[in-house]
Design an enzyme around this catalytic site. Sequence first.
Site, PDB file in Angstrom:
ATOM      1  CD  GLU A 123      36.977 -14.280 -17.801  1.00 64.41           C
ATOM      2  OE1 GLU A 123      36.729 -13.984 -16.396  1.00 64.41           O
ATOM      3  OE2 GLU A 123      37.414 -15.293 -18.409  1.00 64.41           O
ATOM      4  CB  THR A 172      41.199 -23.428 -22.206  1.00 61.27           C
ATOM      5  OG1 THR A 172      41.888 -23.332 -21.148  1.00 61.27           O
ATOM      6  CG2 THR A 172      40.675 -24.931 -22.286  1.00 61.27           C
TER       7      THR A 172
END
Length: 293
Positions: A273, A93
């Site tokens: 993350e 993305t």
Amino acid sequence: MKKARLIYNPTSGREEAKRRLASILQRLDEGGIEASCHATTGEGDATREASEAIDRGYDMIIAAGGDGTLYEVINGMAGKENRPPLGIFPLGTTNDFARALGIPRHWEDYCDMVIRQETRPVDLGLVNNRYFINIAGGGTLTELTYEVPSRLKTMIGQLAYYMKGMEKMINLTPQELYIKARGQEDIHDEFMLFLIANTNSVGGFEKLAPGATIDDGLFDVIALKKCNLAEMIRLVTMALRGEHLGDKKVIHFQTDYMEVTSPGEVLLNLDGELGGSLPASFRNMPHHIQIYR
């Protein structure tokens, strides 16, 4: 013929990796690279696969997906004594690291670069027992990248982050931090967030850390002091133009090692993350891996 292990995320970037896979494999084969592939199935899978690929003697590892896929592959490679070169197909993305390194977005161009075996060394960051290649950070706003559902990113791409960011900005709360960094005076204050950048491209902002360089052995550290919503919006606007570093609400410096602690719970973001929580030490690992570039 060289052998490559291609690790791809079938859901990255509106499932682009899955659509391009056959063409990528054919192009590499025509260039003398025999590539086998592995589709990731869940959290930690790419890390395990990258580690096993090195143990099995592959000449190169290739990550096809977004920043999360790259993060997992790096963590499967960085602790090994023998680290083969890494290829990166930016099919996610945001693709922050690939953008910062100037990796071609078009898969054919990048296949040709891998075939020519053009590499450059890059630094990694080591945080406690985890590695990152682009960005580490903490604070409420840094949580948005791992809170956005993967299905939503597949459907609407970058807009998913903007939607989550607007929601987060309304509810931002400062957190008390203690920062100790080599070459800097100790810092104790309330902060909205802190970022440790290894490149200039962070969260789609290409001027957030304009002086950051991937191979200089240093992090660019940016910490935003306690501020209200209006001040936050003003600083975000300034960051889009690269004019934020001189603001009184912003602390900026370079270092190769720092420690951050807090009396409260502060979650860490590593390359988009969830990377545990404070306390943490951040160490720069100069020229730790070779990237096809």
